[in-house]
Structure formats: structure tokens, C-alpha cells
Design a protein around this motif. Structure first.
Motif, PDB file in Angstrom:
ATOM      1  N   ALA A  68      -5.586  -3.462  13.972  1.00  0.00           N
ATOM      2  CA  ALA A  68      -6.249  -3.023  12.631  1.00  0.00           C
ATOM      3  C   ALA A  68      -6.078  -4.128  11.453  1.00  0.00           C
ATOM      4  CB  ALA A  68      -5.887  -1.619  12.198  1.00  0.00           C
ATOM      5  N   ALA A  69      -4.883  -4.536  11.473  1.00  0.00           N
ATOM      6  CA  ALA A  69      -4.515  -5.583  10.336  1.00  0.00           C
ATOM      7  C   ALA A  69      -5.300  -6.894  10.482  1.00  0.00           C
ATOM      8  CB  ALA A  69      -2.971  -5.814  10.418  1.00  0.00           C
ATOM      9  N   PHE A 119      -0.948 -10.917   7.196  1.00  0.00           N
ATOM     10  CA  PHE A 119      -1.222  -9.799   7.950  1.00  0.00           C
ATOM     11  C   PHE A 119      -0.380 -10.105   9.312  1.00  0.00           C
ATOM     12  CE2 PHE A 119      -4.428 -13.151   8.443  1.00  0.00           C
ATOM     13  CZ  PHE A 119      -4.927 -13.121   9.586  1.00  0.00           C
ATOM     14  N   PRO A 176      -5.381  -4.486  -0.860  1.00  0.00           N
ATOM     15  CA  PRO A 176      -6.720  -4.777  -1.371  1.00  0.00           C
ATOM     16  C   PRO A 176      -6.473  -5.918  -2.375  1.00  0.00           C
ATOM     17  CG  PRO A 176      -6.172  -2.778  -2.763  1.00  0.00           C
ATOM     18  CD  PRO A 176      -5.265  -3.022  -1.664  1.00  0.00           C
ATOM     19  N   SER A 204      -8.476  -7.064  12.045  1.00  0.00           N
ATOM     20  CA  SER A 204      -9.618  -6.804  11.586  1.00  0.00           C
ATOM     21  C   SER A 204      -9.839  -6.548  10.039  1.00  0.00           C
ATOM     22  CB  SER A 204     -10.199  -5.463  12.191  1.00  0.00           C
ATOM     23  OG  SER A 204     -10.446  -5.520  13.515  1.00  0.00           O
ATOM     24  N   HIS A 205      -9.156  -6.177   9.323  1.00  0.00           N
ATOM     25  CA  HIS A 205      -9.044  -5.604   7.952  1.00  0.00           C
ATOM     26  C   HIS A 205      -8.859  -7.050   7.292  1.00  0.00           C
ATOM     27  CE1 HIS A 205      -8.573  -3.927   4.089  1.00  0.00           C
ATOM     28  NE2 HIS A 205      -7.412  -4.784   3.685  1.00  0.00           N
ATOM     29  N   ALA A 206      -8.184  -8.175   7.622  1.00  0.00           N
ATOM     30  CA  ALA A 206      -7.735  -9.661   7.110  1.00  0.00           C
ATOM     31  C   ALA A 206      -9.143 -10.266   7.326  1.00  0.00           C
ATOM     32  CB  ALA A 206      -6.696 -10.318   7.829  1.00  0.00           C
ATOM     33  N   ARG A 207      -9.975 -10.140   8.751  1.00  0.00           N
ATOM     34  CA  ARG A 207     -11.177 -10.800   8.733  1.00  0.00           C
ATOM     35  C   ARG A 207     -12.188 -10.237   7.768  1.00  0.00           C
ATOM     36  NH1 ARG A 207     -10.957 -10.316  15.192  1.00  0.00           N
ATOM     37  NH2 ARG A 207      -9.729 -12.259  15.515  1.00  0.00           N
ATOM     38  N   ALA A 208     -12.084  -9.044   7.582  1.00  0.00           N
ATOM     39  CA  ALA A 208     -13.167  -8.434   6.643  1.00  0.00           C
ATOM     40  C   ALA A 208     -12.981  -9.032   4.880  1.00  0.00           C
ATOM     41  CB  ALA A 208     -13.015  -6.785   6.541  1.00  0.00           C
ATOM     42  N   GLN A 209     -11.610  -8.967   4.624  1.00  0.00           N
ATOM     43  CA  GLN A 209     -11.371  -9.539   3.384  1.00  0.00           C
ATOM     44  C   GLN A 209     -11.817 -10.897   3.241  1.00  0.00           C
ATOM     45  OE1 GLN A 209      -6.826  -8.456   3.524  1.00  0.00           O
ATOM     46  NE2 GLN A 209      -7.356  -7.716   1.516  1.00  0.00           N
ATOM     47  N   GLY A 247      -2.168  -4.891   4.355  1.00  0.00           N
ATOM     48  CA  GLY A 247      -3.739  -4.649   4.127  1.00  0.00           C
ATOM     49  C   GLY A 247      -3.768  -4.182   2.678  1.00  0.00           C
ATOM     50  N   THR A 278       0.702  -1.155  -0.136  1.00  0.00           N
ATOM     51  CA  THR A 278      -0.018  -0.104  -0.091  1.00  0.00           C
ATOM     52  C   THR A 278       0.735   1.319   0.127  1.00  0.00           C
ATOM     53  OG1 THR A 278      -0.178  -0.194   2.380  1.00  0.00           O
ATOM     54  CG2 THR A 278      -1.932  -1.029   0.974  1.00  0.00           C
TER      55      THR A 278
END
Length: 154
Positions: A118-119, A112, A96, A121-126, A94, A37
Motif C-alpha cells: 500500500a505504501a 516509503f 500528503p 502504491s501510494h508513493a507511485r500515485a504521489q 503516507g 499521519t
């Protein structure tokens, strides 16, 4: 749809495990896009990959060079096209990953840092988004000291 492996770093930093993962993907004769990123971070990883192995060479380059299409490993920043027609897409920090991209490669990987909330949480959302879009996914953790698959979608 594509296969996505999630790697949860809990014992080692990215710079410690990344060369081995790239070596394995290269061993499958895959061309790889390593997507981040931040340009500065990708330049740092570029420098790291030149010196990571004392006894071998991992051919790679930063996107934007004249030989991008020939690079076995091409380091990109989100939004840059990978000119090397990758078989494997590895996302760090993170970066995309769209379901369509995962479906276009033999394997996609999301790495991650387990010490960064935060990383995680982002991986869980991905995971949720990619599995919801029909991608097969595996979750790998190094909690025990070796990589173990802890979960698999579908």
C-alpha cells in the motif's frame, strides 16, 4: 516548482535512515518539517530522535509547543501548520504532499517502505500527481546497499 526526492526503503527501516537524512538537511542549514499521519507514531519518532545518536544531539520538537517557530526540526501530523518556516519537508507513513507545498520549500522528500504494498502504491500515485503538476522528482533506492538514483522526471 519544487524538487521532490522519493526514498524507497528496501534494506533498512525508517528509524535507521531518518537520523542521517535529518543530519544532512541540517548540514545544509535547513529548517525541516517531518510530517506523518499519526500522532502516536510522531511521538515515537520524537523519542527515537532523542536517543538515535549517542555522540550528538539532533535538536527537534513536536508541533504544539511554545518554541515551534525556533525548532530546527519540527514533527507534525498532516493538517498541522509548520511554524518553523521549513526549507525541507519530509513526509513519512503516507503523509500528503501537495505540489504547492513542494514548490514552497528547497526540497521535499517522500520516504516509503518497500515492504508495504500500500505504501508503494501510494508513493507511485504521489509521484504521478507531483510530476504531473510540474514538480521535478527523483527516485532513490537502496537495493544495492547504498542509495542510488534510479529515475528522474523530465
Amino acid at each position: 516548482m519544487g524538487e521532490v526526492f522519493f526514498y524507497h526503503l528496501t534494506r533498512r527501516p525508517l528509524e535507521s535512515m531518518l537520523p542521517a537524512l535529518l543530519d544532512r538537511a541540517r548540514g545544509a542549514d535547513w529548517r525541516i518539517e517531518l510530517r506523518g499521519t499519526d500522532g502516536g507514531r510522531m511521538r515515537w519518532l520524537d523519542d527515537l530522535l532523542w536517543t538515535a545518536r549517542k555522540d550528538s544531539f539532533l535538536p527537534h520538537g513536536l508541533a504544539g509547543g511554545a518554541d515551534d517557530a525556533q525548532q530546527p526540526v519540527l514533527l507534525t501530523v498532516a493538517g498541522q501548520a509548520a511554524a518553523n518556516a521549513p526549507h525541507c519537508l519530509i513526509c513519512v507513513d503516507g503523509a500528503p504532499l501537495a505540489a504547492e507545498e513542494a514548490g514552497a520549500v528547497a526540497r521535499a522528500c517522500v520516504i516509503f517502505d518497500g515492504g508495504d504494498g500500500a505504501a508503494v502504491s501510494h508513493a507511485r500515485a504521489q509521484w504521478k500527481d507531483l510530476v504531473g503538476a510540474g514538480c521535478a522528482a527523483q527516485y532513490w533506492s537502496e537495493d544495492s546497499g547504498t542509495w542510488e538514483m534510479k529515475a528522474e522526471s523530465g
